[in-house]
Design an enzyme around this catalytic site. Structure first.
Site, PDB file in Angstrom:
ATOM      1  N   GLY A 360       0.823  -1.199   0.000  1.00 23.24           N
ATOM      2  CA  GLY A 360       0.000   0.000   0.000  1.00 23.24           C
ATOM      3  C   GLY A 360       0.856   1.247   0.000  1.00 23.24           C
ATOM      4  O   GLY A 360       2.078   1.164   0.135  1.00 23.24           O
ATOM      5  N   THR A 367       4.024  -0.791   8.592  1.00 20.81           N
ATOM      6  CA  THR A 367       5.050  -1.085   9.587  1.00 20.81           C
ATOM      7  C   THR A 367       4.411  -1.302  10.946  1.00 20.81           C
ATOM      8  O   THR A 367       4.760  -2.220  11.693  1.00 20.81           O
ATOM      9  CB  THR A 367       6.016   0.115   9.706  1.00 20.81           C
ATOM     10  N   SER A 684      -4.798   4.189 -18.305  1.00 17.45           N
ATOM     11  CA  SER A 684      -6.035   4.648 -17.683  1.00 17.45           C
ATOM     12  C   SER A 684      -6.345   6.126 -17.927  1.00 17.45           C
ATOM     13  O   SER A 684      -7.400   6.615 -17.555  1.00 17.45           O
ATOM     14  CB  SER A 684      -6.022   4.343 -16.182  1.00 17.45           C
ATOM     15  N   LYS A 727      -8.015   5.955  -6.429  1.00 18.12           N
ATOM     16  CA  LYS A 727      -8.360   7.076  -7.300  1.00 18.12           C
ATOM     17  C   LYS A 727      -9.548   7.863  -6.731  1.00 18.12           C
ATOM     18  O   LYS A 727      -9.559   9.093  -6.743  1.00 18.12           O
ATOM     19  CB  LYS A 727      -8.698   6.569  -8.699  1.00 18.12           C
TER      20      LYS A 727
HETATM   21  P1  ADP Z   1       3.778   2.523   6.489  1.00 17.53           P
HETATM   22  O1  ADP Z   1       4.626   1.447   7.058  1.00 17.53           O
HETATM   23  O2  ADP Z   1       2.562   2.001   5.787  1.00 17.53           O
HETATM   24  O3  ADP Z   1       4.485   3.521   5.643  1.00 17.53           O
HETATM   25  P2  ADP Z   1       3.511   3.367   9.242  1.00 17.53           P
HETATM   26  O4  ADP Z   1       3.164   2.069   9.855  1.00 17.53           O
HETATM   27  O5  ADP Z   1       4.905   3.859   9.407  1.00 17.53           O
HETATM   28  O6  ADP Z   1       3.164   3.352   7.692  1.00 17.53           O
HETATM   29  O7  ADP Z   1       2.474   4.479   9.723  1.00 17.53           O
HETATM   30  C1  ADP Z   1       2.773   5.837   9.897  1.00 17.53           C
HETATM   31  C2  ADP Z   1       2.199   6.322  11.199  1.00 17.53           C
HETATM   32  O8  ADP Z   1       0.801   6.351  11.134  1.00 17.53           O
HETATM   33  C3  ADP Z   1       2.546   5.429  12.363  1.00 17.53           C
HETATM   34  O9  ADP Z   1       2.765   6.212  13.473  1.00 17.53           O
HETATM   35  C4  ADP Z   1       1.302   4.584  12.529  1.00 17.53           C
HETATM   36  O10 ADP Z   1       1.152   4.117  13.835  1.00 17.53           O
HETATM   37  C5  ADP Z   1       0.204   5.557  12.144  1.00 17.53           C
HETATM   38  N1  ADP Z   1      -0.971   4.883  11.584  1.00 17.53           N
HETATM   39  C6  ADP Z   1      -1.149   4.499  10.300  1.00 17.53           C
HETATM   40  N2  ADP Z   1      -2.357   3.902  10.123  1.00 17.53           N
HETATM   41  C7  ADP Z   1      -2.950   3.923  11.327  1.00 17.53           C
HETATM   42  C8  ADP Z   1      -4.228   3.460  11.804  1.00 17.53           C
HETATM   43  N3  ADP Z   1      -5.120   2.862  11.011  1.00 17.53           N
HETATM   44  N4  ADP Z   1      -4.507   3.651  13.098  1.00 17.53           N
HETATM   45  C9  ADP Z   1      -3.610   4.244  13.916  1.00 17.53           C
HETATM   46  N5  ADP Z   1      -2.418   4.717  13.541  1.00 17.53           N
HETATM   47  C10 ADP Z   1      -2.078   4.546  12.263  1.00 17.53           C
END
Ligand code: ADP
Length: 782
Positions: A360, A367, A684, A727
């Site tokens: 995504g 993460t 697209s 989108k």
């Molecule tokens: P990615 O790994 O997808 O780039 P992260 O896991 O690093 O994203 O997320 C970025 C920040 O946003 C983190 O602090 C994460 O805890 C927070 N976050 C993202 N989605 C959510 C969610 N659905 N609920 C709570 N916190 C979220």
């Protein structure tokens, strides 16, 4: 010899080296312990990882000033850093250029140097005959030196013969020699290539003399040896040589300590043998030998690896669900899929199943989900970013013979995890690339392959290490660039972007509380109004995930703390009125898409790796010869798609109301998609480009609050496209009211949040005529 050095004035953070030196092109590692040096390192990492390194004249000086360091230093690039258990940081750097330090000041707790950087392009330099002769002389010296000095491998000579650049040759040779610091300075300081070689020749001559004496003593000591006491005398022999050379002894305590460690750790037999062998080798080295460091690093890693330590797994779906829910708002389907995955893991009790891959845009919590999985299974968590990894050695390490050898990151991270069975996140697995430095993807394949990974062998460590108990989890922005062999092994779970409402909830429930806590604020000391938070989401960020939003919140909280301290107030309330004081100026305006119809401008919707985006497509026509020109860094598929649209327009010109019958002969059409919309390829945008062309050719205006996406065929049919959810989320971020989608994408609408659909009207289209009917102003107005 013409030395074409260019001189640039630079300012860089500086680390004063103690007892070591670095030349341009040389790769070394060293440990940084002093606070000023650590700060300088951090500062350099924040910028472009460049740092100035200069050796201290006396290594005992704790707080060096400009007079305590050599004025000629080396600019180096930081390649890797590693926090060591004793609190210091090990850095791997590569020397780039020489630089003469002109002034040194202390700034924010680190040393900042002004210097003149000397650079040159070897291609522009003509090597004089006398320099060529000096090269031969020095190479002969090196041959003789190597004969007396078993620490340097014979192969080194072969490498040296290949170096054409005389300045670089002198540097590389000097970096192999164990010289006094002042001798190194002599070489580093000399900018003229010929003189540098000449000085090196002199130094080498003296060194060879010393080595000859050393050998003589060696022979003398050998004679006195009694066979039984050989081991003991070998050490004595070394001491004699060292005292002859005025060097100190390798600390016996250090050896003793390693020995004790080897005995106390439960290493597998083959690892224990390797450790003993290395220790023995180390005992025979001269304390000044740079190889000592390699040996110590080797032993440290070997002894610190968690050979037998595991944590006990716990898979209780109830608890896992609780933790996933506690840490994440929404993401219902993702959580369900993760729980299913864990349930299967619980049944099979084996790590050899498929590897989870969370796919995504950035900042959607991939993460963070992986961390929750680790927590719920009570496993340790480590993560490795693969973005930009090109060198296989980053994964599998360098062989010990390499000058600055270190293990790869898999092994370093396993040491950090401290257990055999952590959750190991391989972040951005779609961004691994390969070049002449090997193929990291195939190294990864080996790491992830349950048939092979119980005997993963790092080049540096040389002994196999068991990775079969590790739970690997991977993340990617898109599956399209994951090597197919890797993708085959993965179970893909897609995590999509958030709506503004979801972001609002995430901020309120998670991001704000998290940031208050980390900044030491209590819940009742900080408040942000609903409208202010909405503005932060709408006008300060425009992303699929919440990463930028989290950064903005951190900024607002930080500023609040500062104001509270400075002004002595005990509460902050953020409102729309004072938001800009805390968050700065808003970056986006609500009204970027003005609602006034224009000719030849269409809003398309695109899917990108970082989420959905809108795409402004502009078309101009002008007198010409019938060329269709596309600009704005568009991919081939996009160009073909524009041509398909153009063909359709040509064969249906009359029906479309194009009055200029010869437009394909006497007009040029220019399609432009402005910079910024990444990446511009795929089919697209077909209907958007066609609509823009029709608009430009007929003069009919395009309704600006309309956005569209769909592929077009030669016959004007509209075909389905991917990435509908991303989108539509983008369209909703930009407040677009009408969206045109291919009829065949109707099935994808189930997964679109209600809130997004509520504020926009969707039209499903089968044919380009449907598109034109909705998107263009009625003919009578044109
Ligand atoms: P990615 O790994 O997808 O780039 P992260 O896991 O690093 O994203 O997320 C970025 C920040 O946003 C983190 O602090 C994460 O805890 C927070 N976050 C993202 N989605 C959510 C969610 N659905 N609920 C709570 N916190 C979220």
């Amino acid at each position: 010899m013409v030395n074409d050095y260019k001189e640039n004035n630079i300012t860089l953070p500086l680390i004063a080296l103690r007892g070591i030196w670095i030349f341009p092109h040389m790769v070394i590692h060293f440990d940084v312990g002093r606070e000023k040096s650590v700060k300088a390192l951090e500062e350099a990492m924040l910028n472009d990882s460049k740092i100035l390194l200069s050796s201290q004249k006396d290594f005992k000086v704790e707080d060096p000033k400009i007079d305590d360091i050599y004025d000629m230093g080396t600019i180096a690039v930081i390649k890797q850093t590693l926090k060591l258990p004793n609190g210091s940081t090990r850095v791997l750097v590569e020397g780039v250029d020489r630089a003469r330090i002109t002034s040194l000041e202390e700034k924010d707790g680190y040393l900042l140097a002004d210097a003149i950087e000397y650079t040159y392009e070897f291609e522009d330099i003509e090597v004089e005959d006398k320099t060529k002769a000096a090269i031969r002389l020095v190479l002969d010296d090196v041959k003789e030196y190597i004969n007396y000095s078993p620490q340097i491998a014979q192969e080194v000579m072969l490498g040296l013969m290949d170096i054409e650049d005389p300045g670089r040759l002198a540097d590389v040779i000097a970096s192999y020699l164990q010289l006094k610091l002042s001798d190194h300075y002599v070489i580093l300081e000399e900018l003229n290539f010929y003189s540098r070689l000449e000085k090196l020749h002199m130094i080498l001559g003296e060194e060879i003399e010393l080595l000859k004496i050393e050998e003589k003593i060696n022979r003398k000591v050998k004679k006195q040896l009694d066979k039984v006491q050989r081991e003991y005398y070998l050490k004595e022999q070394l001491n004699v040589i060292k005292s002859e050379l005025g060097e100190s002894d390798l600390d016996d305590d250090v050896m003793e300590e390693y020995m004790k460690k080897i005995e106390s750790k439960k290493l597998p037999k083959y690892a224990e043998e390797a450790a003993r062998k290395e220790l023995k080798r180390m005992g025979q080295m001269s304390p000044a030998s740079p190889e000592i460091n390699v040996s110590r690093t080797y032993l440290d890693y070997l002894l610190d690896l968690p050979w037998a330590k595991t944590t006990k797994d716990k898979i209780e779906l109830k608890d896992s669900r609780e933790i996933l829910n506690r840490d994440h708002y929404g993401l219902k389907q993702v959580k369900e899929r993760v729980l299913e995955y864990l349930a299967i893991l619980k049944r099979t009790k084996s790590m050899s199943g498929p590897i989870l891959c969370l796919v995504g845009p950035p900042g959607v919590g991939k993460t963070s989900i992986a961390k929750s999985i680790a927590e719920s299974m009570q496993r340790k968590f480590v993560s490795m970013r693969l973005g930009g990894v090109r060198d296989e050695a980053e994964i599998r390490g360098h062989r010990k013979t390499y000058i600055a050898a270190m293990p790869g990151r898999i092994i370093t991270l396993m040491t950090k995890a401290g257990t055999l069975n952590p959750v190991f996140l391989l972040d951005e697995i779609d961004k691994v690339s390969s070049d002449f430095r090997g193929d990291p993807a195939s190294a990864l394949l080996e790491v992830l392959d349950p048939e092979q990974n119980d005997e993963f062998t790092d080049h540096f460590l040389e002994v196999p290490f068991d990775l079969s108990k590790v739970m690997f989890v991977t993340t990617a922005n898109s599956t399209s660039t994951i090597p197919p062999a890797l993708l085959d092994r993965m179970e893909v779970i897609r995590v999509s972007g958030y709506t503004s409402e979801e972001k609002f909830e995430i901020a309120k429930r998670h991001l704000i509380p998290k940031n208050l806590k980390s900044h030491g604020l209590k819940e009742d000391e900080f408040e942000i109004s609903q409208a202010a938070l909405e503005q932060l989401i709408q006008n300060y960020t425009r992303e699929s995930g919440v990463r930028e939003l989290e950064r903005m919140i951190a900024r607002v909280v930080r500023k609040s703390v500062r104001r509270m301290v400075e002004e002595g107030v005990d509460r902050t309330k953020i409102t729309v009125q004072n938001l800009s004081k805390y968050a700065g100026k808003a970056r986006y305006r609500d009204d970027i898409l003005e609602d006034n119809p224009m000719v030849g401008v269409v809003t398309g919707l695109a899917w990108t790796e970082v989420g959905g985006e809108i795409l402004q497509i502009e078309v101009n026509t002008m007198p010409g010869t019938g060329k269709v020109q596309l600009t704005g860094q568009l991919g081939d598929i996009m160009k073909e798609s524009a041509m398909a649209g153009f063909s359709y327009i040509r064969s249906n010109a009359e029906k479309l109301g194009i009055t200029d019958k010869g437009f394909f002969k006497d007009k040029d059409i220019h399609i432009h998609i402005p910079e910024g919309a990444i990446p511009k390829d795929g089919p697209s945008a077909g209907i958007s480009m066609t609509t823009a062309m029709v608009s430009a050719l007929t003069g009919r205006k395009v309704m600006n609050s309309v956005a569209m996406t769909g592929e077009i065929t030669l016959r004007g049919r509209v075909l389905p496209i991917g990435g509908v959810k991303e989108k539509l989320l983008a369209a909703s971020r930009y407040n677009i009211k009408t969206v045109l989608l291919p009829e065949t994408n109707k099935k994808d609408i189930d997964e679109i949040p209600e809130k997004v659909l509520k504020n926009m009207k969707l039209h499903y289209v089968n044919d380009i005529n449907d598109v034109l009917d909705i998107a263009l102003e009625p003919i009578e107005n044109a």
